[in-house]
Enzyme design. Structure first.
Site, mmCIF file in Angstrom:
data_model
loop_
_atom_site.group_PDB
_atom_site.id
_atom_site.type_symbol
_atom_site.label_atom_id
_atom_site.label_comp_id
_atom_site.label_asym_id
_atom_site.label_seq_id
_atom_site.Cartn_x
_atom_site.Cartn_y
_atom_site.Cartn_z
ATOM 1 N NE ARG A 1 -9.999 10.807 9.103
ATOM 2 C CZ ARG A 1 -9.154 9.724 8.605
ATOM 3 N NH1 ARG A 1 -9.337 8.631 8.207
ATOM 4 N NH2 ARG A 1 -7.915 10.028 8.225
ATOM 5 C CG HIS B 1 -1.954 1.138 1.309
ATOM 6 N ND1 HIS B 1 -2.990 1.380 0.720
ATOM 7 C CD2 HIS B 1 -1.677 2.468 1.974
ATOM 8 C CE1 HIS B 1 -3.353 2.533 0.946
ATOM 9 N NE2 HIS B 1 -2.717 3.220 1.560
ATOM 10 C CE LYS C 1 -9.077 2.487 3.424
ATOM 11 N NZ LYS C 1 -8.970 3.851 3.131
ATOM 12 C CB SER D 1 -8.365 5.161 7.584
ATOM 13 O OG SER D 1 -8.896 5.269 6.120
ATOM 14 C CG ASP E 1 -11.903 4.193 5.978
ATOM 15 O OD1 ASP E 1 -11.528 4.789 6.764
ATOM 16 O OD2 ASP E 1 -11.603 3.883 4.661
HETATM 17 N N1 URA Z 1 -5.521 6.762 3.065
HETATM 18 C C1 URA Z 1 -6.698 6.104 3.412
HETATM 19 O O1 URA Z 1 -7.008 5.212 3.087
HETATM 20 N N2 URA Z 1 -7.116 6.749 4.797
HETATM 21 C C2 URA Z 1 -6.798 7.800 5.220
HETATM 22 O O2 URA Z 1 -7.145 8.236 6.427
HETATM 23 C C3 URA Z 1 -5.633 8.519 4.835
HETATM 24 C C4 URA Z 1 -5.198 7.744 3.435
#
Ligand code: URA
Length: 435
Positions: A168, A82, A187, A183, A161
């Protein structure tokens, strides 16, 4: 349960119980807790954070809000990667073939781009017909036959999320370490990959503006990974400059293809080889990082792993010949060459600025509903640290939008030419972790 008392607890730095956290995530998702209430809670977290226990429970509840995947019927080991989002970041398209070459399956979910950052799904869609919307069964078949697969994040992926992030985004609470870490990790954890490599970008084009705060984020994500028995390693990488020379969509897939044939730029080679080597050590294919790096470099230079990218694109219905015959298929109305006004060493004002310029050329989205021009983008004929002579081309802009003067001005505004060579490395720090 009473949400006001939960907000007050967080405001007064009193730890929340597991029950309270579970209730608040569930109640927000089903609409019982309103956006204005959750905004207040998020701001309290922004100021007072969450401890490890709170964070583990919070992340677990995010995961449980949507679908999870099993990899039954596919032989591992499995790896994921990621990036926190960069300009010119096509690493996944190179990392996955390199790792797959050594028998480690890359099972990955990716997203679309917004604003200055591109998204892997958009880049791959420049291979006409390619789709990331595949069923779990097909995902597994492709992992079995090709060795790598990338799915797009459906609306059922961690919906809590998705809803929280949207809030947010408009309440000034994105840049909170526990909220970013939970967050991102929620994932990642819905797919059971034992090795996860995280590329945390640091600098002007990134969430984390300095190394110290990026390290805090990295360690928080490692700790969440540990609580789920995953092996998480982090690369802290430089996002004061774009990665590689291509910024856009098809142009980035082309750069990934060339890199997989040993013709990539140094910074991109270094980052992809390191990410792959760490993964191969974490999945026990090699015992030392130096040996793994050397072997991965050899594979990169030989071009042996390139076919994984093509095979995977074709398995997901994409026409890869478009990239192989790039110059015929991605012509634009305008090709604007931006030349140096004096001689010296090149750097750029900010990676973010180049990302926004690429977006304006048509390669990105200002709003989620905007469409993308796959052929638009930027090629950096000269990049950070290169020497340029007066009137030599520094970058080339490709666009179908007739606004040449403005694009030229913006591009000129981004170019910095000085007597001093920028030699900041692409990888600033590695945080290696093994379970
Ligand atoms: N990427 C994400 O998936 N979540 C965040 O809060 C910031 C970057």
């Amino acid at each position: 349960m009473n949400f006001t008392s939960i907000i007050n607890k967080k405001k007064n730095k009193i730890n929340l119980t597991s029950k309270e956290i579970t209730w608040l995530v569930e109640s927000f998702l089903n609409g019982q807790i309103k956006d204005y209430q959750m905004s207040s809670f998020l701001m309290a977290v922004w100021f007072n954070g969450m401890n490890d226990e709170e964070l583990a429970v919070f992340t677990e509840n995010l995961i449980n809000s949507g679908i999870t995947y099993d990899l039954d019927g596919v032989e591992g080991p499995f790896a994921d990667k990621h990036s926190t989002g960069g300009v010119g970041d096509k690493t996944s398209l190179i990392f996955a073939p390199l790792v797959a070459h050594f028998g480690v399956k890359v099972s990955k979910l990716s997203g679309r781009g917004l604003g200055q950052t591109g998204g892997t799904i958009d880049k791959l869609e420049s291979c006409k017909g390619w789709t990331g919307e595949i069923e779990e069964q097909r995902f597994k078949e492709i992992l079995n036959t090709v060795g790598m697969s990338i799915m797009s994040q459906s609306k059922n992926v961690v919906p809590a999320d998705k809803k929280l992030y949207a809030l947010r985004d408009v309440t000034g609470t994105v840049d909170s370490v526990p909220l970013i870490a939970s967050s991102i990790m929620s994932k990642k954890l819905i797919i059971p990959a034992q090795s996860i490599i995280l590329d945390v970008k640091v600098g002007s084009g990134a969430f984390m503006k300095d190394l110290q705060s990026a390290e805090v984020l990295a360690n928080t994500m490692i700790s969440i990974g540990k609580s789920h028995n995953r092996n998480v390693s982090v690369m802290l990488t430089n996002m004061d400059r774009p990665l590689g020379r291509a910024i856009g969509n098809a142009i980035e897939v082309k750069e990934a293809w060339e890199t997989l044939h040993g013709k990539g730029p140094d910074d991109l080679n270094e980052l992809c080889v390191t990410a792959a080597a760490i993964t191969l050590v974490n999945t026990k294919k090699f015992s030392s990082l130096d040996e793994a790096k050397q072997k991965v470099y050899e594979v990169l230079k030989s071009g042996e792993a390139a076919h994984f990218l093509k095979d995977f694109v074709e398995a997901q219905s994409g026409d890869f010949s478009l990239i192989e015959n790039y110059s015929k298929n991605f012509l634009t109305l305008h090709k604007i060459e931006v030349v140096a006004k004096k001689e010296g060493y090149v750097s750029f004002k900010s990676a973010e600025g180049l990302g926004y310029l690429s977006m304006k050329l048509g390669a990105g989205r200002e709003r989620a509903e905007d469409t993308i021009d796959f052929s638009a983008g930027i090629y950096l004929n000269k990049t950070n640290g290169d020497f340029v002579k007066k009137d030599e081309v520094v970058m080339t802009l490709f666009t179908n939008i007739s606004n040449n003067d403005e694009f030229l001005n913006e591009a000129n505004d981004q170019i910095v030419i000085s007597d001093k060579k920028d030699d900041t490395p692409v990888i600033l720090k590695l945080i290696l972790n093994s379970n």
